[in-house]
Write a protein that holds these residues in place. Structure first.
Motif, PDB file in Angstrom:
ATOM      1  N   TYR A  58     -12.639   1.150   3.925  1.00 31.21           N
ATOM      2  CA  TYR A  58     -12.399   1.398   2.495  1.00 31.21           C
ATOM      3  C   TYR A  58     -13.591   0.962   1.644  1.00 31.21           C
ATOM      4  O   TYR A  58     -13.925   1.592   0.654  1.00 31.21           O
ATOM      5  CB  TYR A  58     -11.100   0.704   2.053  1.00 31.21           C
ATOM      6  CG  TYR A  58      -9.918   1.322   2.767  1.00 31.21           C
ATOM      7  CD1 TYR A  58      -9.390   2.543   2.328  1.00 31.21           C
ATOM      8  CD2 TYR A  58      -9.375   0.737   3.903  1.00 31.21           C
ATOM      9  CE1 TYR A  58      -8.332   3.130   3.008  1.00 31.21           C
ATOM     10  CE2 TYR A  58      -8.324   1.313   4.583  1.00 31.21           C
ATOM     11  CZ  TYR A  58      -7.795   2.518   4.135  1.00 31.21           C
ATOM     12  OH  TYR A  58      -6.786   3.111   4.811  1.00 31.21           O
TER      13      TYR A  58
ATOM     14  N   PHE B 241      -7.462  -2.725   2.751  1.00 31.62           N
ATOM     15  CA  PHE B 241      -7.603  -1.976   1.496  1.00 31.62           C
ATOM     16  C   PHE B 241      -8.349  -2.768   0.421  1.00 31.62           C
ATOM     17  O   PHE B 241      -9.059  -2.211  -0.398  1.00 31.62           O
ATOM     18  CB  PHE B 241      -6.215  -1.614   0.950  1.00 31.62           C
ATOM     19  CG  PHE B 241      -5.381  -0.836   1.926  1.00 31.62           C
ATOM     20  CD1 PHE B 241      -5.724   0.480   2.233  1.00 31.62           C
ATOM     21  CD2 PHE B 241      -4.280  -1.400   2.531  1.00 31.62           C
ATOM     22  CE1 PHE B 241      -4.960   1.203   3.135  1.00 31.62           C
ATOM     23  CE2 PHE B 241      -3.515  -0.681   3.426  1.00 31.62           C
ATOM     24  CZ  PHE B 241      -3.854   0.623   3.734  1.00 31.62           C
TER      25      PHE B 241
ATOM     26  N   PHE C 141      -0.109   4.415  -2.094  1.00 30.92           N
ATOM     27  CA  PHE C 141      -1.315   5.264  -1.901  1.00 30.92           C
ATOM     28  C   PHE C 141      -1.535   5.643  -0.441  1.00 30.92           C
ATOM     29  O   PHE C 141      -2.660   5.653   0.060  1.00 30.92           O
ATOM     30  CB  PHE C 141      -2.570   4.594  -2.509  1.00 30.92           C
ATOM     31  CG  PHE C 141      -2.836   3.182  -2.060  1.00 30.92           C
ATOM     32  CD1 PHE C 141      -3.605   2.927  -0.926  1.00 30.92           C
ATOM     33  CD2 PHE C 141      -2.334   2.093  -2.768  1.00 30.92           C
ATOM     34  CE1 PHE C 141      -3.868   1.632  -0.517  1.00 30.92           C
ATOM     35  CE2 PHE C 141      -2.593   0.793  -2.358  1.00 30.92           C
ATOM     36  CZ  PHE C 141      -3.365   0.555  -1.229  1.00 30.92           C
TER      37      PHE C 141
ATOM     38  N   ARG D 283      -4.440  -1.455  -7.018  1.00 32.52           N
ATOM     39  CA  ARG D 283      -3.135  -0.800  -6.796  1.00 32.52           C
ATOM     40  C   ARG D 283      -2.195  -1.733  -6.035  1.00 32.52           C
ATOM     41  O   ARG D 283      -0.999  -1.747  -6.286  1.00 32.52           O
ATOM     42  CB  ARG D 283      -3.341   0.521  -6.053  1.00 32.52           C
ATOM     43  CG  ARG D 283      -4.149   1.483  -6.929  1.00 32.52           C
ATOM     44  CD  ARG D 283      -4.308   2.833  -6.310  1.00 32.52           C
ATOM     45  NE  ARG D 283      -3.045   3.585  -6.285  1.00 32.52           N
ATOM     46  CZ  ARG D 283      -2.991   4.911  -6.142  1.00 32.52           C
ATOM     47  NH1 ARG D 283      -4.119   5.607  -6.052  1.00 32.52           N
ATOM     48  NH2 ARG D 283      -1.836   5.530  -6.099  1.00 32.52           N
ATOM     49  N   GLN D 284      -2.752  -2.492  -5.123  1.00 35.96           N
ATOM     50  CA  GLN D 284      -1.918  -3.476  -4.424  1.00 35.96           C
ATOM     51  C   GLN D 284      -1.404  -4.518  -5.416  1.00 35.96           C
ATOM     52  O   GLN D 284      -0.236  -4.928  -5.366  1.00 35.96           O
ATOM     53  CB  GLN D 284      -2.723  -4.162  -3.314  1.00 35.96           C
ATOM     54  CG  GLN D 284      -2.956  -3.242  -2.121  1.00 35.96           C
ATOM     55  CD  GLN D 284      -3.688  -3.960  -0.994  1.00 35.96           C
ATOM     56  OE1 GLN D 284      -4.851  -4.339  -1.139  1.00 35.96           O
ATOM     57  NE2 GLN D 284      -2.992  -4.138   0.124  1.00 35.96           N
TER      58      GLN D 284
ATOM     59  N   TYR E 206      -4.931   6.675   2.847  1.00 35.40           N
ATOM     60  CA  TYR E 206      -5.207   5.970   4.102  1.00 35.40           C
ATOM     61  C   TYR E 206      -6.321   6.673   4.879  1.00 35.40           C
ATOM     62  O   TYR E 206      -6.390   7.891   4.924  1.00 35.40           O
ATOM     63  CB  TYR E 206      -3.962   5.953   5.008  1.00 35.40           C
ATOM     64  CG  TYR E 206      -2.845   5.025   4.586  1.00 35.40           C
ATOM     65  CD1 TYR E 206      -2.948   4.233   3.452  1.00 35.40           C
ATOM     66  CD2 TYR E 206      -1.676   4.956   5.347  1.00 35.40           C
ATOM     67  CE1 TYR E 206      -1.909   3.408   3.079  1.00 35.40           C
ATOM     68  CE2 TYR E 206      -0.636   4.125   4.991  1.00 35.40           C
ATOM     69  CZ  TYR E 206      -0.752   3.352   3.845  1.00 35.40           C
ATOM     70  OH  TYR E 206       0.272   2.539   3.477  1.00 35.40           O
TER      71      TYR E 206
ATOM     72  N   LEU F  45      -8.496  -0.130  -4.760  1.00 28.69           N
ATOM     73  CA  LEU F  45      -7.242  -0.180  -3.997  1.00 28.69           C
ATOM     74  C   LEU F  45      -6.574  -1.543  -4.148  1.00 28.69           C
ATOM     75  O   LEU F  45      -5.351  -1.647  -4.204  1.00 28.69           O
ATOM     76  CB  LEU F  45      -7.491   0.133  -2.517  1.00 28.69           C
ATOM     77  CG  LEU F  45      -7.977   1.560  -2.229  1.00 28.69           C
ATOM     78  CD1 LEU F  45      -8.120   1.785  -0.720  1.00 28.69           C
ATOM     79  CD2 LEU F  45      -7.028   2.603  -2.808  1.00 28.69           C
TER      80      LEU F  45
ATOM     81  N   ASN G 264     -11.847  -2.488  -1.091  1.00 29.74           N
ATOM     82  CA  ASN G 264     -12.140  -1.564  -2.183  1.00 29.74           C
ATOM     83  C   ASN G 264     -11.359  -2.077  -3.392  1.00 29.74           C
ATOM     84  O   ASN G 264     -10.137  -1.962  -3.445  1.00 29.74           O
ATOM     85  CB  ASN G 264     -11.681  -0.149  -1.806  1.00 29.74           C
ATOM     86  CG  ASN G 264     -11.844   0.827  -2.965  1.00 29.74           C
ATOM     87  OD1 ASN G 264     -12.120   0.418  -4.093  1.00 29.74           O
ATOM     88  ND2 ASN G 264     -11.646   2.111  -2.675  1.00 29.74           N
TER      89      ASN G 264
ATOM     90  N   SER H   5       0.828  -1.216   0.000  1.00 32.65           N
ATOM     91  CA  SER H   5       0.000   0.000   0.000  1.00 32.65           C
ATOM     92  C   SER H   5       0.854   1.254   0.000  1.00 32.65           C
ATOM     93  O   SER H   5       0.343   2.355   0.176  1.00 32.65           O
ATOM     94  CB  SER H   5      -0.938  -0.017   1.218  1.00 32.65           C
ATOM     95  OG  SER H   5      -0.176   0.147   2.403  1.00 32.65           O
TER      96      SER H   5
END
Lengths: 296, 394, 221
Positions: free
Chosen positions: A205, A137, A105, A146-147, A109, A143, A140, A102
């Motif tokens: 999230y 996270f 981003f 992104r992970q 948070y 997110l 969502n 994470s």
């Protein structure tokens, strides 16, 4: 002396060969959901695993000596970041191999307002540590994407020869997560006029992503709430709306009955548990039920 | 045994003290160059072996020799720190392995070094007993440390207090032995290793304390500031890192600001080494990447110079000894004049005196050489490391 | 061994002092006592007879050998085989035991002893009453024992000529005659010729011949 040493070197080399052949690419994670994301991106010959027990909440788990040694020997250690698995701060792990999924981003948070404790050691101390953030996270999917990207980036950095394959798998994962997001958006829309409670404050999230307006309690699924807790619960109940309570695990039968008496139905979203069935979809591995909706 | 040899032996036996002194002197004169050579060549070998297993060291700009000695031999003065951020920026898993380290004072006078787990991986260090540090507070002892201190798995030890009056709070901390490394014949044998985090705590950079939210003692809090609690200095500071609750330890300040003494760099290919050198060259005002083998070669050149000085010293010693020996021979021949007269009279060769004295000297020299060999052998087999350390470092 | 000297003349480097012996003969197995004041050349004469000092004028015959015709090496070999010495200062080696002192001539000349050597040591020691000093160093035994040891050393090689330079000079009167008796008796037994230098005229009655060396010495002024 030298020929003996030479011979020894060869012998040791021979002895080491089989173990080298077994030297698979090994990735350990700190929660089942991250394992699920990593598995999507990994190639078939990689081993992705979360060494904690399947029936325990990964957010509360602390590894013992044996598991720590496993972590030390892993090629990569995937972390959630934001204070998830606090034991990592004091474990002697190879830092370069610890990937905070994470880290890209941190600006997104969500602070855990009710729990924040900062301290200073006298006036000159630094007070910016110890603050805690919500960290599930992957509830969502945006997110989670992104992970996934962070995981793919870490894999490619360590194994550049497989970068293309990781990239391809990442593309597919992003698509799956897009689809999941669309599905969840649709499913949560059906709950638009429903009052939503959470047994624990772990859904920040998801709450934010789908505008759920969750109210969180601190209820444990294996403990029956006391009268004070019920009193607080009842005070929050909106008599004009249906109420759905989201649990990390199926609550005790007794609690379930009490909730039914109040016409409250439940949904189980378990972000830090291993799914109990083997052929679970990514959606299920991230903690979502097969469908979000009203239970009868 | 010939008669002359018997006579030589009997005379040496008869003059026990003189013989002993001569053997002693000859042993010293012969063993000093032999031992010095042994130690120097062993030191060279050790230095080179270490240099070959440590390709590059990244650190603050300054003396490359200090940087290399500090980070690979754990000796010499501390060099200027670099930061965790430097290390984090260097990370490139496919190109090189990095072993950040922190020299954090001493434990019982021995170097206490905080390292990342990668240090053990890259050095191929596996404990012969117990396990490598798993958590804050765990230490693994180098082989020589374990031998010297007699500490075993589970024993506790404290860091040496360096600044007794440092109010900023560098307390000696208690650590626990989790493992013992096998003998490596390298500087690693003489070191107490822990995780970096333990090193920082030992230096007072990180610390542990009670959980404020769970503490029932209201006196601990200065005043509630917004939602943050501010603790006063009576907050119990843990100096015992061996307790189970070590999760309460943490660092003050951002992790990226934490200090490192150096980062060992193990490139995976010449190409990645070249690329990294290029990267570090851009920060050459403040940082350097040192090729350890080059630095050690440079250092060895100095050792060789030392060696030639030593050779001169030994040569003058040898000359002095030969002169003294000559005097002893002349005096003893003079004292034995009557004996040689009689020998000649009863039919011994004219040079009987020369034969006898030469034989005695040969015996003394052989004894001295034998002793030298024995001493050198013993030193070589048993404790050349200790001797090297004494001779090279002091 | 018969010793014959004719027209012997010997002078030291400075030329002030000269020994001159017109004619002297000691038949094999006989004994000769040489008396005379200190400095009259007695020891020099012994050195000439022992071939250590080479003769310049006159002739010397030892048995049927003329040392003047021999090289130094031959002379040394001759001495080692044929001549035994007894000294006033005993000439014992302080770092050797009694037994090793007896063997000293064998050690330094490289001469090999035969199978009877050890037996002879025991026998001689027994005859001279010094068995108990064989294992001891000279400085731990008495003067009389030392000289007896020295005589045993001279006899052990079974020489045919024994040269004794003031053998009783360092002994007390009781020891003097007993030791000289021993020496003479041994020579008689072994058949060795004995030449003894002494300044003690009381002892001369034991010798077959006695000469006064002051008759042979000349000092040129």
């Amino acid at each position: 002396m030298r020929p003996v040493l030479f011979l020894l070197t060869i012998l040791v080399g021979l002895a080491a060969m089989p173990s080298m052949a077994e030297d698979k690419r090994t990735v350990l994670t700190v929660t089942p959901a991250l394992s699920a994301l990593a598995q999507e991106i990994a190639t078939a010959d990689m081993t992705i695993s979360y060494p904690g027990p399947a029936d325990e909440n990964a957010a509360d788990w602390t590894p013992g000596d044996a598991e720590l040694r496993q972590y030390q020997q892993a090629d990569l250690i995937l972390l959630v970041g934001a204070g998830y698995s606090p034991w990592t701060a004091t474990a002697a792990l190879p830092r370069a191999r610890m990937i905070d999924t994470s880290q890209g981003f941190a600006d997104l948070y969500i602070g855990r307002e009710t729990d924040v404790v900062a301290h200073q050691h006298g006036p000159s101390g630094d007070a910016n540590h110890h603050s805690e953030y919500a960290n599930t996270f992957w509830l969502n999917p945006k997110l989670a994407q992104r992970q996934a990207r962070e995981i793919s980036r870490a894999f490619s950095a360590l194994w550049p020869e497989l970068a293309e394959e990781f990239q391809k798998n990442l593309g597919a994962t992003i698509e799956t997560l897009e689809a999941l997001n669309a599905a969840l958006t649709a499913e949560f829309t059906t709950l638009e006029n429903v009052q939503l409670f959470a047994s624990h404050p772990v859904y920040q999230y998801m709450d934010q992503a789908y505008g759920l307006g969750l109210h969180s309690f601190h209820w444990e699924p294996d403990q029956h709430p006391d009268s004070g807790q019920w009193k607080e619960f009842d005070a929050q109940l909106d008599p004009n709306r249906r109420t759905v309570m989201i649990w990390e695990e199926e609550p005790m039968l007794e609690t379930l009955k009490e909730l039914q008496n109040r016409d409250v139905s439940i949904i189980v979203v378990s972000p830090s548990f291993t799914p109990s069935f083997a052929d679970a979809s990514l959606r299920e591995k991230l903690g979502f039920p097969k469908a979000v909706g009203l239970r009868q | 045994m010939t008669g002359l040899a018997l006579l030589a032996i009997r005379n040496l036996q008869h003059n026990k003290v003189r013989s002993a002194v001569l053997i002693f002197v000859l042993t010293i004169v012969t063993s000093i160059p032999v031992l010095a050579n042994l130690v120097i060549s062993q030191a060279e070998r050790d230095l080179m072996a270490r240099a070959q297993t440590t390709p590059l060291v990244y650190g603050a700009q300054g003396s490359p020799i200090d940087l290399v000695l500090g980070s690979t031999y754990f000796s010499g003065q501390s060099t200027t720190d670099v930061k965790m951020a430097d290390y984090l920026n260097l990370i490139d898993l496919s190109s090189f392995a990095l072993a950040p380290m922190r020299r954090a004072g001493t434990i019982r006078g021995l170097p206490f070094v905080g390292v990342d787990y990668e240090y053990f991986t890259e050095r191929g260090l596996r404990p012969s007993e117990g396990f490598l540090p798993l958590r804050v507070g765990d230490v693994v002892l180098g082989h020589a440390v374990a031998q010297k201190t007699g500490l075993t798995i589970g024993d506790e030890l404290r860091t040496d207090a360096t600044q007794a009056f440092d109010l900023a709070g560098s307390y000696p901390v208690t650590l626990r032995v989790s493992g013992i490394l096998p003998r490596t014949n390298s500087p690693d044998d003489g070191v107490v290793f822990a995780d970096l985090q333990s090193a920082w705590i030992a230096e007072g950079i990180g610390h542990g304390h009670q959980e404020l939210t769970t503490s029932s003692d209201p006196n601990l809090l200065l005043k509630p500031q917004n939602s943050a609690l501010v603790a006063n200095s009576s907050l119990a500071t843990y100096t015992d890192l061996t307790q189970a609750d070590s999760d309460a330890f943490h660092n003050h300040g951002a992790d990226s600001d934490l200090p490192l003494s150096a980062v060992l760099v193990f490139p995976r290919s010449p190409k990645s080494e070249a690329l990294l050198k290029g990267r570090v060259a851009e920060q050459q005002e403040t940082r350097q990447l040192v090729d350890v083998e080059n630095v050690i070669q440079d250092l060895l050149t100095r050792v060789f110079q030392m060696k030639s000085i030593l050779q001169n010293v030994v040569a003058s010693m040898a000359i002095a000894t030969i002169a003294a020996l000559f005097l002893v021979v002349v005096l003893s021949v003079r004292m034995r004049r009557r004996e040689f007269e009689i020998a000649n009279q009863i039919g011994a060769p004219k040079r009987i005196a020369v034969f006898l004295v030469a034989m005695e000297l040969t015996m003394l020299l052989s004894a001295a050489l034998g002793l030298t060999l024995a001493i050198s052998g013993a030193v070589y087999i048993f404790d050349i490391d200790a001797l090297s350390r004494i001779l090279v470092e002091r | 061994m018969k010793v014959e000297v004719q027209n012997l003349r010997y002078s030291y480097g400075t030329g002030d002092f000269r020994i001159s012996i017109p004619d002297l003969a000691v038949p094999s197995g006989q004994s000769l006592g040489i008396v005379g004041p200190s400095g009259c050349g007695k020891t020099t004469f012994l050195n000439i007879v022992s071939t250590v000092t080479r003769l310049r004028q006159g002739s010397l015959t030892l048995g049927d050998v003329n040392p003047a015709e021999m090289t130094d090496a031959k002379c040394r070999e001759f001495r080692a085989r044929n001549i035994g010495y007894v000294y006033q200062d005993f000439g014992l080696i302080d770092y050797l035991s009694g037994r090793e002192n007896l063997l000293y001539p064998f050690f330094v000349t490289g001469r090999k002893g035969d199978a009877t050597l050890n037996g002879r040591i025991e026998q001689l020691a027994d005859e001279f009453g010094i068995t108990h000093v064989l294992g001891r160093k000279p400085q731990t035994i008495s003067q009389g024992e030392r000289q007896r040891l020295a005589i045993c050393r001279a006899m052990l090689g079974m020489p045919s000529l024994i040269l004794a330079d003031e053998p009783t000079g360092n002994l007390d009167p009781a020891n003097k005659s007993s030791i000289l008796d021993h020496l003479c008796r041994q020579c008689q037994t072994s058949g060795a010729t004995l030449i003894v230098v002494t300044h003690d005229r009381n002892l001369t009655d034991r010798f077959d011949q006695v000469i006064d060396f002051s008759d042979f010495a000349q000092v040129n002024r």
